[in-house]
Enzyme design. Structure first.
Site, PDB file in Angstrom:
ATOM      1  NE  ARG A  28      -9.662   8.055  -1.712  1.00 61.34           N
ATOM      2  CZ  ARG A  28     -10.741   8.422  -1.044  1.00 61.34           C
ATOM      3  NH1 ARG A  28     -10.985   9.694  -0.833  1.00 61.34           N
ATOM      4  NH2 ARG A  28     -11.594   7.507  -0.621  1.00 61.34           N
ATOM      5  NE  ARG A  81      -4.267  -1.532   0.413  1.00 62.78           N
ATOM      6  CZ  ARG A  81      -5.327  -1.544   1.225  1.00 62.78           C
ATOM      7  NH1 ARG A  81      -5.514  -0.603   2.107  1.00 62.78           N
ATOM      8  NH2 ARG A  81      -6.229  -2.480   1.101  1.00 62.78           N
ATOM      9  NE  ARG A 109      -7.124   5.810   2.952  1.00 61.07           N
ATOM     10  CZ  ARG A 109      -8.057   4.983   3.428  1.00 61.07           C
ATOM     11  NH1 ARG A 109      -9.290   5.406   3.580  1.00 61.07           N
ATOM     12  NH2 ARG A 109      -7.747   3.746   3.755  1.00 61.07           N
ATOM     13  CG  ASP A 139      -8.947  -2.925  -4.036  1.00 57.40           C
ATOM     14  OD1 ASP A 139      -8.402  -2.237  -3.170  1.00 57.40           O
ATOM     15  OD2 ASP A 139      -9.676  -3.902  -3.773  1.00 57.40           O
ATOM     16  CE1 TYR A 174     -13.053  -7.414   1.969  1.00 61.65           C
ATOM     17  CE2 TYR A 174     -11.342  -8.822   1.071  1.00 61.65           C
ATOM     18  CZ  TYR A 174     -11.734  -7.822   1.928  1.00 61.65           C
ATOM     19  OH  TYR A 174     -10.812  -7.229   2.764  1.00 61.65           O
TER      20      TYR A 174
HETATM   21  O1  CP3 Z   1       0.143  -1.799  -2.442  1.00 68.72           O
HETATM   22  C1  CP3 Z   1      -0.191  -0.845  -3.188  1.00 68.72           C
HETATM   23  O2  CP3 Z   1       0.249   0.312  -3.031  1.00 68.72           O
HETATM   24  C2  CP3 Z   1      -1.096  -1.126  -4.372  1.00 68.72           C
HETATM   25  C3  CP3 Z   1      -2.444  -0.809  -4.184  1.00 68.72           C
HETATM   26  C4  CP3 Z   1      -3.373  -1.734  -3.416  1.00 68.72           C
HETATM   27  C5  CP3 Z   1      -4.616  -1.262  -2.934  1.00 68.72           C
HETATM   28  N1  CP3 Z   1      -5.309  -2.333  -2.452  1.00 68.72           N
HETATM   29  C6  CP3 Z   1      -5.070   0.124  -3.003  1.00 68.72           C
HETATM   30  C7  CP3 Z   1      -6.134   0.573  -2.103  1.00 68.72           C
HETATM   31  C8  CP3 Z   1      -3.304  -3.088  -3.128  1.00 68.72           C
HETATM   32  C9  CP3 Z   1      -2.173  -4.079  -3.369  1.00 68.72           C
HETATM   33  C10 CP3 Z   1      -4.548  -3.456  -2.534  1.00 68.72           C
HETATM   34  C11 CP3 Z   1      -4.884  -4.844  -2.147  1.00 68.72           C
HETATM   35  C12 CP3 Z   1      -6.082  -5.105  -1.349  1.00 68.72           C
HETATM   36  N2  CP3 Z   1      -7.298  -4.479  -1.412  1.00 68.72           N
HETATM   37  C13 CP3 Z   1      -6.182  -6.135  -0.396  1.00 68.72           C
HETATM   38  C14 CP3 Z   1      -5.099  -7.147  -0.087  1.00 68.72           C
HETATM   39  C15 CP3 Z   1      -4.089  -6.628   0.840  1.00 68.72           C
HETATM   40  C16 CP3 Z   1      -4.606  -6.395   2.227  1.00 68.72           C
HETATM   41  O3  CP3 Z   1      -4.689  -5.221   2.607  1.00 68.72           O
HETATM   42  O4  CP3 Z   1      -4.891  -7.396   2.913  1.00 68.72           O
HETATM   43  C17 CP3 Z   1      -7.478  -6.085   0.145  1.00 68.72           C
HETATM   44  C18 CP3 Z   1      -8.039  -6.986   1.222  1.00 68.72           C
HETATM   45  C19 CP3 Z   1      -8.183  -5.039  -0.516  1.00 68.72           C
HETATM   46  C20 CP3 Z   1      -9.603  -4.654  -0.343  1.00 68.72           C
HETATM   47  C21 CP3 Z   1      -9.707  -3.236   0.053  1.00 68.72           C
HETATM   48  N3  CP3 Z   1      -9.535  -2.162  -0.797  1.00 68.72           N
HETATM   49  C22 CP3 Z   1      -9.991  -2.723   1.344  1.00 68.72           C
HETATM   50  C23 CP3 Z   1     -10.204  -3.565   2.583  1.00 68.72           C
HETATM   51  C24 CP3 Z   1      -9.986  -1.314   1.230  1.00 68.72           C
HETATM   52  C25 CP3 Z   1     -10.326  -0.302   2.272  1.00 68.72           C
HETATM   53  C26 CP3 Z   1      -9.116  -0.070   3.073  1.00 68.72           C
HETATM   54  C27 CP3 Z   1      -9.125   1.260   3.755  1.00 68.72           C
HETATM   55  O5  CP3 Z   1      -8.040   1.555   4.257  1.00 68.72           O
HETATM   56  O6  CP3 Z   1     -10.133   1.950   3.777  1.00 68.72           O
HETATM   57  C28 CP3 Z   1      -9.650  -0.991  -0.099  1.00 68.72           C
HETATM   58  C29 CP3 Z   1      -9.483   0.362  -0.680  1.00 68.72           C
HETATM   59  C30 CP3 Z   1      -8.099   0.722  -1.054  1.00 68.72           C
HETATM   60  N4  CP3 Z   1      -7.341  -0.053  -1.890  1.00 68.72           N
HETATM   61  C31 CP3 Z   1      -7.375   1.890  -0.697  1.00 68.72           C
HETATM   62  C32 CP3 Z   1      -6.147   1.815  -1.373  1.00 68.72           C
HETATM   63  C33 CP3 Z   1      -5.044   2.821  -1.395  1.00 68.72           C
HETATM   64  C34 CP3 Z   1      -7.897   3.039   0.160  1.00 68.72           C
HETATM   65  C35 CP3 Z   1      -8.498   3.932  -0.877  1.00 68.72           C
HETATM   66  C36 CP3 Z   1      -8.854   5.301  -0.497  1.00 68.72           C
HETATM   67  O7  CP3 Z   1      -9.806   5.469   0.279  1.00 68.72           O
HETATM   68  O8  CP3 Z   1      -8.227   6.228  -1.056  1.00 68.72           O
END
Ligand code: CP3
Length: 357
Positions: free
Chosen positions: A40, A27, A31, A77, A154
């Site tokens: 964003r 990640r 943010r 994602d 999910y």
């Molecule tokens: O690693 C990176 O920088 C690449 C980008 C990336 C994102 N999601 C961007 C993202 C990667 C590799 C993921 C994988 C992902 N997404 C996983 C597997 C890894 C883990 O965390 O276990 C999972 C379970 C998801 C599903 C997901 N997407 C969730 C649970 C959320 C909400 C998380 C939160 O913090 O609110 C997301 C959204 C998400 N995906 C964000 C980002 C940067 C937050 C987006 C935002 O609000 O700007």
């Protein structure tokens, strides 16, 4: 395969010597970076950002402008596949991902539409191509997908979960229906990752966020078996592209994960890095595993913990430094800069002093 100027990550994944331990951060685009929040805000929301290749490429390279990272990971994602399957992905502010139509019955599973990965997820391929251009061969670009089990979790729960009532209910009432879903997802993930390679991904990672919620035998049958199939397909078609498997809370199954044919294994912070190296370090590269919570701490503690981990792995080949899970949005970017520099400096020092012995 195209050459990159900084090939530490690819060398470490092949167990070749490196001048310093490569580091990237799960990640890393997100943010905690003000420049991410600005893009964003311009996009309006996360899904629009992710689906707009030009903006996704921009936020992918942002952390590399700030920190001396050894890899980029495409901004996307894991939920792109369930989204393409028509489940109606959306994000509820502060609560994470949700689906409008979760899969609740075996009929829901059997009525899923066919997925056309290249057509429906072409925006991810476009983002990869644009990112490769922007990186101009500086560092390798990582592509990724969710594991079939994690995607199924999910899709069946309809979002994140603490109790896993629906997915466990399905597993223990109609395992055959769950296997049909996992089979469909394994095929989609394989196609998706092959598409990502075609579009420029130079290494791949599979995130199995929820594998650690399973019993040992269920993990084998419902998660690892499907990840292994994907690895087999990728090794068959694109043996030159390394694949890393990461099961959160999967520390007790490292030997089985390493036996999948993958080139790298991701570790969360609940395993001791030196133990993990003893167990599987001769067969695969290890990625990890600093507690992301350390980055909430003082600069002194960031340096101390990063140094401890570099020394715990020792001067051997096959380590990629990372966090044990994604970076939190409240982290101070200054601690990230310190972490990256500490890992490079300490590992260089360790290699030098070791050679003199
Ligand atoms: O690693 C990176 O920088 C690449 C980008 C990336 C994102 N999601 C961007 C993202 C990667 C590799 C993921 C994988 C992902 N997404 C996983 C597997 C890894 C883990 O965390 O276990 C999972 C379970 C998801 C599903 C997901 N997407 C969730 C649970 C959320 C909400 C998380 C939160 O913090 O609110 C997301 C959204 C998400 N995906 C964000 C980002 C940067 C937050 C987006 C935002 O609000 O700007």
């Amino acid at each position: 395969m195209d050459r990159v100027q900084n090939d530490r990550l690819l060398r470490a994944l092949r167990h070749e010597p490196v001048d310093a331990t490569p580091i990237w951060i799960m990640r890393q685009a997100g943010r905690y970076l003000p420049e991410y929040r600005a893009v964003r805000a311009k996009a309006g929301d996360f899904l629009t950002l992710m689906r707009t290749p030009e903006l996704a490429a921009e936020v992918t390279v942002q952390p590399l402008r700030r920190f001396d990272l050894d890899a980029a990971i495409i901004f996307s994602d894991i939920l792109t596949i369930p989204d393409a399957l028509g489940l109606g992905l959306h994000f509820v502010e502060g609560e994470g991902p949700r689906f409008h139509t979760p899969l609740r019955t075996p009929a829901d599973i059997d009525n899923l539409p066919k997925i056309d990965v290249n057509g429906q997820l072409g925006y991810v391929a476009d983002a990869l191509r644009q990112t490769r251009q922007a990186l101009a061969g500086s560092v390798p670009l990582i592509g990724f997908a969710g594991s079939p089990w994690t995607l199924a979790t999910y899709m069946v729960e309809g979002g994140g979960s603490k109790e896993f009532r629906h997915i466990k209910g399905l597993l223990y009432s109609d395992p055959a229906a769950l296997h049909r879903l996992l089979d469909l997802l394994a095929r989609a993930v394989s196609d998706y990752l092959l598409m990502q390679i075609e579009a420029g991904a130079q290494a791949l990672m599979i995130f199995d966020t929820w594998g650690g919620t399973l019993t040992p035998s269920a993990y084998q049958a419902f998660s690892l078996a499907y990840m292994s199939r994907i690895v087999e397909t990728l090794n068959h078609h694109k043996p030159e592209v390394p694949v890393t498997l990461f099961t959160k809370n999967g520390g007790q199954w490292l030997e089985q994960i390493a036996a999948s044919g993958c080139q790298g294994v991701g570790l969360d912070w609940t395993v001791e890095l030196a133990d993990a190296r003893q167990r599987i370090g001769n067969r695969v590269a290890l990625q990890g595993n600093m507690d992301p919570g350390v980055l909430f701490g003082s600069p002194q503690q960031v340096v101390a913990e990063a140094t401890r981990l570099v020394k715990a792995f020792g001067p051997h080949n096959g380590h990629i430094f990372n966090l044990g899970h994604g970076i939190n949005q409240h982290v101070d970017p200054a601690n990230v800069a310190l972490l990256v520099d500490t890992v490079h400096k300490q590992s260089q020092l360790l290699k030098k002093t070791w050679k003199k012995d």
